[in-house]
Write a protein that holds these residues in place. Structure first.
Motif, PDB file in Angstrom:
ATOM      1  N   ALA A   1       0.842  -1.198   0.000  1.00 24.18           N
ATOM      2  CA  ALA A   1       0.000   0.000   0.000  1.00 24.18           C
ATOM      3  C   ALA A   1       0.872   1.240   0.000  1.00 24.18           C
ATOM      4  O   ALA A   1       1.920   1.279   0.650  1.00 24.18           O
ATOM      5  N   CYS A   2       0.433   2.240  -0.746  1.00 21.79           N
ATOM      6  CA  CYS A   2       1.033   3.575  -0.684  1.00 21.79           C
ATOM      7  C   CYS A   2      -0.098   4.541  -0.381  1.00 21.79           C
ATOM      8  O   CYS A   2      -0.935   4.826  -1.240  1.00 21.79           O
ATOM      9  N   LEU A   3      -0.144   4.997   0.875  1.00 24.23           N
ATOM     10  CA  LEU A   3      -1.149   5.972   1.284  1.00 24.23           C
ATOM     11  C   LEU A   3      -0.627   7.364   0.965  1.00 24.23           C
ATOM     12  O   LEU A   3       0.511   7.694   1.301  1.00 24.23           O
ATOM     13  N   VAL A   4      -1.441   8.161   0.290  1.00 24.79           N
ATOM     14  CA  VAL A   4      -1.079   9.529  -0.076  1.00 24.79           C
ATOM     15  C   VAL A   4      -1.912  10.479   0.779  1.00 24.79           C
ATOM     16  O   VAL A   4      -3.139  10.509   0.658  1.00 24.79           O
ATOM     17  N   ASN A   5      -1.243  11.216   1.665  1.00 21.06           N
ATOM     18  CA  ASN A   5      -1.935  12.188   2.518  1.00 21.06           C
ATOM     19  C   ASN A   5      -1.764  13.576   1.916  1.00 21.06           C
ATOM     20  O   ASN A   5      -0.644  13.990   1.612  1.00 21.06           O
ATOM     21  N   LEU A   6      -2.862  14.295   1.780  1.00 15.67           N
ATOM     22  CA  LEU A   6      -2.855  15.642   1.198  1.00 15.67           C
ATOM     23  C   LEU A   6      -3.228  16.650   2.274  1.00 15.67           C
ATOM     24  O   LEU A   6      -4.330  16.589   2.841  1.00 15.67           O
ATOM     25  N   TYR A   7      -2.303  17.549   2.578  1.00 18.28           N
ATOM     26  CA  TYR A   7      -2.492  18.537   3.630  1.00 18.28           C
ATOM     27  C   TYR A   7      -2.635  19.917   3.017  1.00 18.28           C
ATOM     28  O   TYR A   7      -1.729  20.392   2.341  1.00 18.28           O
ATOM     29  N   GLY A   8      -3.753  20.560   3.272  1.00 20.34           N
ATOM     30  CA  GLY A   8      -3.849  21.982   2.970  1.00 20.34           C
ATOM     31  C   GLY A   8      -3.195  22.769   4.088  1.00 20.34           C
ATOM     32  O   GLY A   8      -2.884  22.202   5.147  1.00 20.34           O
TER      33      GLY A   8
ATOM     34  N   ILE B   1       1.565  22.666   9.422  1.00 16.78           N
ATOM     35  CA  ILE B   1       2.136  22.799   8.082  1.00 16.78           C
ATOM     36  C   ILE B   1       2.625  24.239   7.969  1.00 16.78           C
ATOM     37  O   ILE B   1       1.914  25.163   8.350  1.00 16.78           O
ATOM     38  N   TYR B   2       3.853  24.397   7.495  1.00 12.40           N
ATOM     39  CA  TYR B   2       4.436  25.733   7.336  1.00 12.40           C
ATOM     40  C   TYR B   2       4.215  26.205   5.900  1.00 12.40           C
ATOM     41  O   TYR B   2       4.890  25.721   4.982  1.00 12.40           O
ATOM     42  N   ALA B   3       3.271  27.085   5.723  1.00  8.54           N
ATOM     43  CA  ALA B   3       2.972  27.556   4.378  1.00  8.54           C
ATOM     44  C   ALA B   3       4.064  28.517   3.914  1.00  8.54           C
ATOM     45  O   ALA B   3       4.195  29.618   4.442  1.00  8.54           O
ATOM     46  N   GLU B   4       4.872  28.072   2.998  1.00  5.95           N
ATOM     47  CA  GLU B   4       5.937  28.902   2.415  1.00  5.95           C
ATOM     48  C   GLU B   4       5.867  28.694   0.900  1.00  5.95           C
ATOM     49  O   GLU B   4       6.710  28.016   0.329  1.00  5.95           O
ATOM     50  N   PRO B   5       4.837  29.259   0.268  1.00  7.41           N
ATOM     51  CA  PRO B   5       4.514  28.912  -1.110  1.00  7.41           C
ATOM     52  C   PRO B   5       5.700  29.028  -2.083  1.00  7.41           C
ATOM     53  O   PRO B   5       5.797  28.233  -3.007  1.00  7.41           O
ATOM     54  N   ASP B   6       6.605  29.963  -1.819  1.00 10.85           N
ATOM     55  CA  ASP B   6       7.701  30.164  -2.762  1.00 10.85           C
ATOM     56  C   ASP B   6       8.601  28.943  -2.868  1.00 10.85           C
ATOM     57  O   ASP B   6       9.205  28.678  -3.888  1.00 10.85           O
TER      58      ASP B   6
ATOM     59  N   ALA C   1       7.179  25.444  -5.562  1.00  4.28           N
ATOM     60  CA  ALA C   1       6.800  25.330  -6.962  1.00  4.28           C
ATOM     61  C   ALA C   1       7.393  24.090  -7.620  1.00  4.28           C
ATOM     62  O   ALA C   1       6.717  23.386  -8.363  1.00  4.28           O
ATOM     63  N   GLU C   2       8.633  23.765  -7.285  1.00  5.08           N
ATOM     64  CA  GLU C   2       9.293  22.654  -7.970  1.00  5.08           C
ATOM     65  C   GLU C   2       8.618  21.319  -7.686  1.00  5.08           C
ATOM     66  O   GLU C   2       8.701  20.398  -8.492  1.00  5.08           O
ATOM     67  N   ASP C   3       7.980  21.202  -6.512  1.00  9.06           N
ATOM     68  CA  ASP C   3       7.440  19.907  -6.124  1.00  9.06           C
ATOM     69  C   ASP C   3       6.015  19.676  -6.597  1.00  9.06           C
ATOM     70  O   ASP C   3       5.618  18.553  -6.852  1.00  9.06           O
ATOM     71  N   LEU C   4       5.222  20.720  -6.601  1.00 14.42           N
ATOM     72  CA  LEU C   4       3.787  20.516  -6.716  1.00 14.42           C
ATOM     73  C   LEU C   4       3.309  20.915  -8.091  1.00 14.42           C
ATOM     74  O   LEU C   4       3.426  22.062  -8.491  1.00 14.42           O
ATOM     75  N   LEU C   5       2.789  19.950  -8.796  1.00 16.42           N
ATOM     76  CA  LEU C   5       2.258  20.254 -10.108  1.00 16.42           C
ATOM     77  C   LEU C   5       1.033  21.129  -9.928  1.00 16.42           C
ATOM     78  O   LEU C   5       0.282  20.967  -8.977  1.00 16.42           O
ATOM     79  N   PRO C   6       0.822  22.050 -10.837  1.00  8.58           N
ATOM     80  CA  PRO C   6      -0.328  22.942 -10.718  1.00  8.58           C
ATOM     81  C   PRO C   6      -1.614  22.137 -10.543  1.00  8.58           C
ATOM     82  O   PRO C   6      -1.828  21.147 -11.228  1.00  8.58           O
ATOM     83  N   GLY C   7      -2.437  22.534  -9.593  1.00  3.97           N
ATOM     84  CA  GLY C   7      -3.729  21.887  -9.421  1.00  3.97           C
ATOM     85  C   GLY C   7      -3.726  20.702  -8.492  1.00  3.97           C
ATOM     86  O   GLY C   7      -4.774  20.215  -8.100  1.00  3.97           O
ATOM     87  N   LEU C   8      -2.536  20.219  -8.105  1.00  2.00           N
ATOM     88  CA  LEU C   8      -2.488  19.042  -7.233  1.00  2.00           C
ATOM     89  C   LEU C   8      -2.942  19.404  -5.823  1.00  2.00           C
ATOM     90  O   LEU C   8      -3.632  18.660  -5.156  1.00  2.00           O
ATOM     91  N   LEU C   9      -2.525  20.571  -5.374  1.00  2.00           N
ATOM     92  CA  LEU C   9      -2.811  21.043  -4.019  1.00  2.00           C
ATOM     93  C   LEU C   9      -2.872  22.555  -4.055  1.00  2.00           C
ATOM     94  O   LEU C   9      -2.255  23.175  -4.909  1.00  2.00           O
ATOM     95  N   PRO C  10      -3.565  23.168  -3.075  1.00  2.00           N
ATOM     96  CA  PRO C  10      -3.491  24.629  -2.981  1.00  2.00           C
ATOM     97  C   PRO C  10      -2.072  25.045  -2.635  1.00  2.00           C
ATOM     98  O   PRO C  10      -1.307  24.250  -2.077  1.00  2.00           O
TER      99      PRO C  10
ATOM    100  N   ARG D   1       0.953  20.265   1.391  1.00  2.00           N
ATOM    101  CA  ARG D   1       1.969  19.240   1.609  1.00  2.00           C
ATOM    102  C   ARG D   1       1.412  17.884   1.211  1.00  2.00           C
ATOM    103  O   ARG D   1       0.206  17.632   1.378  1.00  2.00           O
ATOM    104  N   ILE D   2       2.296  17.042   0.676  1.00  2.00           N
ATOM    105  CA  ILE D   2       1.942  15.659   0.360  1.00  2.00           C
ATOM    106  C   ILE D   2       2.858  14.740   1.150  1.00  2.00           C
ATOM    107  O   ILE D   2       4.070  14.963   1.191  1.00  2.00           O
ATOM    108  N   ASN D   3       2.294  13.743   1.804  1.00  2.00           N
ATOM    109  CA  ASN D   3       3.102  12.688   2.410  1.00  2.00           C
ATOM    110  C   ASN D   3       2.675  11.341   1.857  1.00  2.00           C
ATOM    111  O   ASN D   3       1.490  11.034   1.774  1.00  2.00           O
ATOM    112  N   LEU D   4       3.654  10.565   1.440  1.00  2.00           N
ATOM    113  CA  LEU D   4       3.387   9.192   0.992  1.00  2.00           C
ATOM    114  C   LEU D   4       3.920   8.236   2.048  1.00  2.00           C
ATOM    115  O   LEU D   4       5.039   8.439   2.553  1.00  2.00           O
ATOM    116  N   THR D   5       3.136   7.229   2.404  1.00  2.00           N
ATOM    117  CA  THR D   5       3.660   6.169   3.264  1.00  2.00           C
ATOM    118  C   THR D   5       3.514   4.845   2.545  1.00  2.00           C
ATOM    119  O   THR D   5       2.423   4.477   2.107  1.00  2.00           O
ATOM    120  N   LEU D   6       4.627   4.140   2.433  1.00  2.00           N
ATOM    121  CA  LEU D   6       4.630   2.792   1.861  1.00  2.00           C
ATOM    122  C   LEU D   6       4.538   1.801   3.008  1.00  2.00           C
ATOM    123  O   LEU D   6       5.280   1.915   3.994  1.00  2.00           O
TER     124      LEU D   6
END
Ligand code: MD3
Ligand code: FE
Length: 215
Positions: A104-111, A180-185, A188-197, A201-206
Motif C-alpha cells: 500500500a502507498c497511502l497519499v496524505n494531502l495537507y492543505g 504545516i508551514y505555508a511557504e509557497p515560494d 513550486a518545484e514539487d507541486l504540479l499545478p492543481g495538485l494542491l493549494p 503538503r503531500i506525504n506518501l507512506t509505503l
C-alpha cells in the motif's frame, strides 16, 4: 546522511533531490487522476478528517463509519487502486531493509492549517515491516513519542524530499503532524499545478500489510 531520532526511527533529510521530487510529484498526479482523493471519516462518528487521502498499490487504507481497514478498491469509484509509484518503490528497495515489496502507498494531502492528531499505525497484520514516509511540498512539524500515548514527545521538521523509515522498536510509536508551514515560494518545484493549494503538503507512506510467505 541519516539520523536515528530514536531506535528504529531513521530520518534521511533531503533523500530525494529536486529531480526525484518532481518525478514523484508527477507520479502522485497520475495516481490522483485515476483514484481521486477522498475525505476519510472517523469510525462510528463519521466526523471527516481534515487530511484528504489517496492510495496506490494492491491495497489502500480507508476509514469511514465502519472502521479503519485496507481494501483493494477505491471507496467511491469501486475501482482498483493504481500501481505503486516507481520512485517511491525504489526508495523502499534502497532503505527499508525488508525482503518483500510494500502493498500500500497511502497519499496524505495537507492543505495549509491541516493537522493529524497523535495516533498509532496498527491496521497492518505485519509489524515486522517498516513504514516508509516521503514528504513533498510544505514543511511540516512531525511529533513522535513512545509506545504509550502519555509518553513524552519530541518534534522534528519534515522538509520536502525527506524520507523516514519507521520500524523495529519504533513501529508502534504514537505520532502526528502538528502544523504545516505555508511557504509557497519554496514549493513550486514539487507541486504540479492543481495538485494542491499553494502551501500544501503531500506525504506518501509505503506499507506492508500482510505477512509475506516464507520471510
Ligand atoms: C511512526 N502520516 O499516514 S509520516 C500516517 O506526515 C501518518 O502524513 C504522517 O502518520 C504524515 O499514518 C506522518 C511519518 C510516519 C508514518 C508512519 C508511521 C511516522 C510513523 C508509522 C508508525 C510510527
Ligand atoms: Fe501514522
Amino acid at each position: 546522511m541519516s539520523v536515528a531520532l530514536r531506535p528504529g526511527l531513521i530520518h534521511y533529510p533531503g533523500f530525494l533531490d529536486g529531480e526525484a521530487r518532481s518525478r514523484l510529484a508527477g507520479e502522485v498526479a497520475d495516481i490522483l487522476a485515476e483514484a481521486p482523493p477522498f475525505t476519510p471519516r472517523m469510525p462510528r462518528t463519521g466526523k471527516p478528517f481534515s487530511v484528504r487521502m489517496g492510495n496506490a498499490g494492491p491495497l489502500g487504507w480507508v476509514s469511514d463509519e465502519r472502521g479503519y481497514r485496507y481494501q483493494p478498491h477505491h471507496p467511491e469509484t469501486g475501482q482498483p487502486w493504481p500501481p505503486l509509484p516507481a520512485t517511491a518503490l525504489a526508495v523502499w528497495e534502497a532503505i527499508a531493509a525488508y525482503p518483500a515489496p510494500p502493498e500500500a502507498c497511502l497519499v496524505n494531502l495537507y492543505g495549509p492549517g491541516t493537522r493529524m492528531g497523535l495516533h498509532q499505525d496498527r491496521d497492518e497484520d505485519e509489524f515486522d515491516a517498516p513504514v516508509l514516509s516521503l514528504s513533498l511540498g510544505a514543511p511540516a512539524l512531525f511529533r513522535y513519542g513512545g509506545l504509550a500515548r502519555s509518553d513524552p514527545t519530541r518534534s522534528v521538521r519534515l522538509m520536502p524530499g525527506d524520507a523516514l523509515v519507521i520500524g523495529g522498536p519504533s513501529r508502534l510509536v504514537f505520532h502526528g503532524i502538528d502544523r504545516i508551514y505555508a511557504e509557497p515560494d519554496l514549493l513550486a518545484e514539487d507541486l504540479l499545478p492543481g495538485l494542491l493549494p499553494p502551501g500544501g503538503r503531500i506525504n506518501l507512506t509505503l506499507r506492508r500489510v500482510s505477512r509475506p510467505q516464507g520471510v
